[in-house]
Design a protein around this motif. Structure first.
Motif, PDB file in Angstrom:
ATOM      1  N   CYS A  98       0.836  -1.207   0.000  1.00 34.34           N
ATOM      2  CA  CYS A  98       0.000   0.000   0.000  1.00 34.34           C
ATOM      3  C   CYS A  98       0.872   1.258   0.000  1.00 34.34           C
ATOM      4  O   CYS A  98       0.604   2.210  -0.743  1.00 34.34           O
ATOM      5  N   THR A 113      -4.214  -0.996  -9.607  1.00 35.54           N
ATOM      6  CA  THR A 113      -4.554  -1.597  -8.316  1.00 35.54           C
ATOM      7  C   THR A 113      -3.404  -2.485  -7.862  1.00 35.54           C
ATOM      8  O   THR A 113      -2.743  -3.097  -8.691  1.00 35.54           O
ATOM      9  N   VAL A 132      -6.473  -3.813   8.010  1.00 34.40           N
ATOM     10  CA  VAL A 132      -6.637  -3.238   6.668  1.00 34.40           C
ATOM     11  C   VAL A 132      -7.065  -1.773   6.784  1.00 34.40           C
ATOM     12  O   VAL A 132      -6.531  -0.895   6.094  1.00 34.40           O
ATOM     13  N   ALA A 133      -8.010  -1.507   7.700  1.00 36.34           N
ATOM     14  CA  ALA A 133      -8.472  -0.123   7.882  1.00 36.34           C
ATOM     15  C   ALA A 133      -7.316   0.781   8.309  1.00 36.34           C
ATOM     16  O   ALA A 133      -7.153   1.897   7.788  1.00 36.34           O
ATOM     17  N   LEU A 136      -4.793   1.372   5.415  1.00 38.59           N
ATOM     18  CA  LEU A 136      -5.330   2.310   4.426  1.00 38.59           C
ATOM     19  C   LEU A 136      -5.248   3.743   4.938  1.00 38.59           C
ATOM     20  O   LEU A 136      -4.849   4.650   4.207  1.00 38.59           O
ATOM     21  N   SER A 137      -5.591   3.931   6.222  1.00 37.99           N
ATOM     22  CA  SER A 137      -5.563   5.313   6.704  1.00 37.99           C
ATOM     23  C   SER A 137      -4.124   5.791   6.924  1.00 37.99           C
ATOM     24  O   SER A 137      -3.806   6.940   6.641  1.00 37.99           O
ATOM     25  N   ARG A 142      -6.351   4.853  -1.367  1.00 38.81           N
ATOM     26  CA  ARG A 142      -7.800   4.677  -1.431  1.00 38.81           C
ATOM     27  C   ARG A 142      -8.122   3.190  -1.541  1.00 38.81           C
ATOM     28  O   ARG A 142      -7.449   2.457  -2.258  1.00 38.81           O
ATOM     29  N   PRO A 143      -9.181   2.755  -0.826  1.00 37.38           N
ATOM     30  CA  PRO A 143      -9.482   1.319  -0.763  1.00 37.38           C
ATOM     31  C   PRO A 143      -9.722   0.690  -2.122  1.00 37.38           C
ATOM     32  O   PRO A 143      -9.405  -0.485  -2.318  1.00 37.38           O
ATOM     33  N   GLU A 144     -10.255   1.447  -3.081  1.00 33.69           N
ATOM     34  CA  GLU A 144     -10.517   0.849  -4.401  1.00 33.69           C
ATOM     35  C   GLU A 144      -9.232   0.511  -5.151  1.00 33.69           C
ATOM     36  O   GLU A 144      -9.276  -0.161  -6.171  1.00 33.69           O
ATOM     37  N   LEU A 172     -15.286  -2.001   3.557  1.00 37.35           N
ATOM     38  CA  LEU A 172     -14.178  -1.041   3.655  1.00 37.35           C
ATOM     39  C   LEU A 172     -13.856  -0.437   2.283  1.00 37.35           C
ATOM     40  O   LEU A 172     -13.154   0.565   2.185  1.00 37.35           O
ATOM     41  N   VAL A 174     -12.382  -2.316  -0.298  1.00 40.20           N
ATOM     42  CA  VAL A 174     -11.357  -3.065  -1.032  1.00 40.20           C
ATOM     43  C   VAL A 174     -12.031  -4.178  -1.841  1.00 40.20           C
ATOM     44  O   VAL A 174     -13.169  -4.552  -1.560  1.00 40.20           O
TER      45      VAL A 174
END
Ligand code: C2E
Ligand code: CA
Ligand code: CA
Ligand code: CA
Length: 279
Positions: A98, A113, A132-133, A136-137, A142-144, A172, A174
């Motif tokens: 990520c 991706t 995962v949350a 990402l933060s 971005r989750p997508e 979320l 993803v």
């Protein structure tokens, strides 16, 4: 029987002992490797056949051993699974992939991706969602732009449970891919209920497309089935132009394999993705 086979038993014991010693040695080495950050990720491009460009990168872990050089995952993932160290490795891969994609985005890589492999242990870990949350933060990805790959056998070992984990992940933002599809025993009833986006046809099928008509029509059927379920199809391990042509005719959405690119070291990815063009 014992006296006759004594020799053989002794030999068998010897090799078991070797295996055990090897396991103990690799486990100790792995613990050091984790402490000393000896892992790196390679990234294998996934080419979208309609768009003719790289739309995905699969993160694949390698162990950069100070004496033994680059060690492939098959040499240490099974031991990491047996010892529970796999969740530490998976957590590292997730965070690093990520972070890396976010860096590439800042350098101009758009609409790509990253796919991260999750072990069965990590998938079932109650900490997965918050992990995962958090990742990402922390990374700002971005989750997508994150896809999580779980194997067919992992998803099917406890499908009801898998559905609820997948649902929470999907919430979320993803996406989820079913990896190594065709090697396990999928139930259509469950496949329909999985909130997944992609099926990845296993390399063991793709590699026999040219030599075995039955395998070829199986790949074709998987692609059609996936589309009827509203899923995307990725073929992995595509090595030849003939395989590619067949997969194009089966309306496969994306391909991944040596024909287009081996897994690349970080330094080669941007150049590859930017200069790649097909058709
Ligand atoms: P996988 O998820 O099925 O990944 C695809 C494997 O096929 C990769 O091997 C890739 O290098 C190889 N491959 C891709 N295209 C071709 C091709 O055209 N021909 C051939 N012969 N091989 C191709 P790799 O990198 O050695 O990874 C092996 C496995 O290790 C992966 O299989 C995956 O199950 C596991 N793995 C890798 N990274 C991670 C990770 O971070 N976490 C977990 N849990 N597992 C990982
Ligand atoms: Ca995979
Ligand atoms: Ca795979
Ligand atoms: Ca595979």
């Amino acid at each position: 029987a014992k006296s006759q086979g004594g020799q053989r038993y002794a030999f068998f014991d010897e090799s078991l002992k070797q295996q055990l010693l090897n396991r103990v040695q690799v486990e100790a080495d792995l613990r050091t490797a984790i402490k000393e950050n000896q892992f790196i990720l390679y990234y294998q491009p996934q080419v979208d056949l309609a768009k003719g460009r790289v739309t995905g990168l699969e993160a694949l872990i390698r162990w950069q051993h100070p004496e033994k050089g680059l060690i492939p995952p098959n040499a240490f993932i099974p031991i990491a699974e047996q010892t529970g160290l796999i969740t530490t490795l998976d957590t590292w891969s997730l965070r690093e992939a990520c972070r890396q994609l976010k860096e590439w985005q800042a350098a101009g890589l758009a609409d790509v991706t990253v796919s991260v492999n999750l072990s069965a242990q990590q998938f079932q870990d109650s900490e997965l969602l918050p992990l995962v949350a958090t990742v990402l933060s922390e990374t700002g990805l971005r989750p997508e732009h994150l896809d999580l790959e779980i194997t067919e056998s992992c998803a099917m070992s406890s499908p009801a449970c898998a559905i609820s984990i997948m649902q929470a992940l999907t919430e979320l933002g993803v996406s989820i891919s079913i990896d190594d599809f065709g090697t396990g025993y999928s139930s259509l009833a469950y496949l329909k209920q999985f909130p997944i986006e992609t099926l990845k046809i296993d390399r063991s099928f793709v590699m026999n497309i040219e030599s075995d008509d039955k395998v070829a029509s199986l790949c074709d059927s998987i692609a059609h089935l996936a589309h009827r379920l509203g899923l995307r199809v990725v073929a992995e391990g595509v090595e030849t132009e003939e395989q590619l042509k067949f997969l194009v005719s089966s309306a496969c959405d994306s391909v991944q394999g040596y024909f287009f690119s081996k897994p690349l070291p970080v330094a080669s990815v941007l150049q590859f993705a930017h200069s790649f063009a097909w058709q």
